[in-house]
Enzyme design. Structure first.
Site, PDB file in Angstrom:
ATOM      1  N   ASN A 184      37.243  -4.142  31.955  1.00  0.00           N
ATOM      2  CA  ASN A 184      36.268  -2.831  31.234  1.00  0.00           C
ATOM      3  C   ASN A 184      34.565  -2.893  31.361  1.00  0.00           C
ATOM      4  O   ASN A 184      34.518  -3.931  30.237  1.00  0.00           O
ATOM      5  CB  ASN A 184      37.180  -2.270  30.740  1.00  0.00           C
ATOM      6  CG  ASN A 184      36.346  -0.309  29.781  1.00  0.00           C
ATOM      7  OD1 ASN A 184      36.326  -0.169  31.190  1.00  0.00           O
ATOM      8  ND2 ASN A 184      36.130   0.038  28.412  1.00  0.00           N
ATOM      9  N   HIS A 228      31.966  -0.906  28.564  1.00  0.00           N
ATOM     10  CA  HIS A 228      31.626  -0.611  27.358  1.00  0.00           C
ATOM     11  C   HIS A 228      31.096  -0.056  26.940  1.00  0.00           C
ATOM     12  O   HIS A 228      29.705  -1.467  27.402  1.00  0.00           O
ATOM     13  CB  HIS A 228      32.337  -1.078  26.167  1.00  0.00           C
ATOM     14  CG  HIS A 228      32.863   0.128  25.163  1.00  0.00           C
ATOM     15  ND1 HIS A 228      33.601   1.146  25.348  1.00  0.00           N
ATOM     16  CD2 HIS A 228      32.174   0.079  23.774  1.00  0.00           C
ATOM     17  CE1 HIS A 228      33.231   2.134  23.600  1.00  0.00           C
ATOM     18  NE2 HIS A 228      31.910   1.506  23.244  1.00  0.00           N
ATOM     19  N   ASP A 233      39.361  -0.856  23.677  1.00  0.00           N
ATOM     20  CA  ASP A 233      38.598  -1.997  23.551  1.00  0.00           C
ATOM     21  C   ASP A 233      38.109  -3.176  22.669  1.00  0.00           C
ATOM     22  O   ASP A 233      37.678  -3.967  22.372  1.00  0.00           O
ATOM     23  CB  ASP A 233      37.117  -1.180  23.048  1.00  0.00           C
ATOM     24  CG  ASP A 233      37.011  -0.183  23.402  1.00  0.00           C
ATOM     25  OD1 ASP A 233      37.002   0.103  25.354  1.00  0.00           O
ATOM     26  OD2 ASP A 233      36.958   1.286  23.110  1.00  0.00           O
TER      27      ASP A 233
HETATM   28  C1  GRF Z   1      29.295   3.738  31.572  1.00  0.00           C
HETATM   29  O1  GRF Z   1      28.262   4.760  30.475  1.00  0.00           O
HETATM   30  C2  GRF Z   1      30.147   3.206  31.318  1.00  0.00           C
HETATM   31  O2  GRF Z   1      30.076   1.999  30.100  1.00  0.00           O
HETATM   32  C3  GRF Z   1      31.322   4.093  30.260  1.00  0.00           C
HETATM   33  O3  GRF Z   1      31.740   5.175  31.685  1.00  0.00           O
HETATM   34  C4  GRF Z   1      30.007   5.657  32.031  1.00  0.00           C
HETATM   35  C5  GRF Z   1      30.655   5.360  33.477  1.00  0.00           C
HETATM   36  O4  GRF Z   1      28.952   5.520  34.428  1.00  0.00           O
HETATM   37  N1  GRF Z   1      32.639   3.559  29.813  1.00  0.00           N
HETATM   38  P1  GRF Z   1      29.613   5.514  35.997  1.00  0.00           P
HETATM   39  O5  GRF Z   1      30.391   6.256  36.011  1.00  0.00           O
HETATM   40  O6  GRF Z   1      29.883   3.992  36.814  1.00  0.00           O
HETATM   41  O7  GRF Z   1      27.828   6.081  36.354  1.00  0.00           O
END
Ligand code: GRF
Length: 207
Positions: A109, A111, A152
């Site tokens: 993931n 984060h 997380d």
């Molecule tokens: C990112 O900030 C990621 O960290 C979070 O959701 C957002 C996704 O952005 N979990 P995208 O859809 O890849 O533009």
């Protein structure tokens, strides 16, 4: 070496998905995206996938109102695609325990903070950056980690920090953090595809 088969799970814009697509096309990552799964039918990331002729699946509340049915469908989609790595790239749904068990240390993931700060239940999307600004911290960033049953809480693969300046607001932080997400997420996928990531307890060794 054969290509690592990955699934990318999204809920929105899919800019992280786009960087993975681009880095695969550039030859930076030796992998193929077998399927892109979204839990939102209107996620722009689905358009990005379709443009590159990548298979897409929508596993949403509209079609599968019951959480257990969404889990079952997701498990089926991942299984049918013979996925070896699942990348959560802005996927705003908790992954079921049975999927985590089946894909132990095979789900990662991204984060948008330096875990364990600004992480856990309720820390997602813009909320994270709002809390960062409010707290007055001078540093934030992004983390790529394995997914376990604790939100997380899985082993951390990679982190990168950015400065929080006095003039920053939620938007500017989000933009800066997103830029580093686009660096560290493809790098983590690349290292995994090359077998260079080893999980030792709750820590990760980069070989
Ligand atoms: C990112 O900030 C990621 O960290 C979070 O959701 C957002 C996704 O952005 N979990 P995208 O859809 O890849 O533009």
């Amino acid at each position: 070496m054969s290509k690592l088969k990955i699934a990318v799970l999204i809920s929105g814009n899919g800019s992280n998905l786009q960087t993975i697509i681009d880095k695969i096309e550039e030859g930076y990552i030796n992998a193929e995206i077998s399927v892109v799964v979204s839990n939102k039918e209107n996620a722009y990331g689905l358009t990005r996938a379709c443009e590159r002729k990548i298979k897409t699946e929508i596993v949403d509340k509209k079609t599968y109102p019951m959480k257990k049915d969404r889990n079952k469908k997701l498990m089926q989609v991942l299984g049918e695609a013979n996925v070896e790595l699942v990348v959560l790239a802005g996927f705003l749904e908790i992954i079921a325990d049975e999927i985590i068990e089946k894909y132990e240390n095979k789900i990662i993931n991204i984060h948008p903070s330096i875990i364990p700060s600004f992480s856990g239940k309720g820390y997602y999307g813009e909320k994270v950056h709002r809390k960062v600004i409010k707290s007055g911290v001078k540093v934030t960033g992004a983390t790529v980690h394995f997914v376990n049953k604790e939100t997380d809480g899985g082993p951390i693969i990679m982190q990168k920090a950015i400065s929080v300046n006095f003039d920053d607001d939620t938007r500017s932080i989000q933009k800066k953090v997103l830029n580093i997400e686009h660096e560290i997420l493809p790098l983590a996928v690349k290292l995994i595809s090359e077998g260079k990531i080893e999980v030792v307890g709750n820590r990760v060794k980069v070989k």
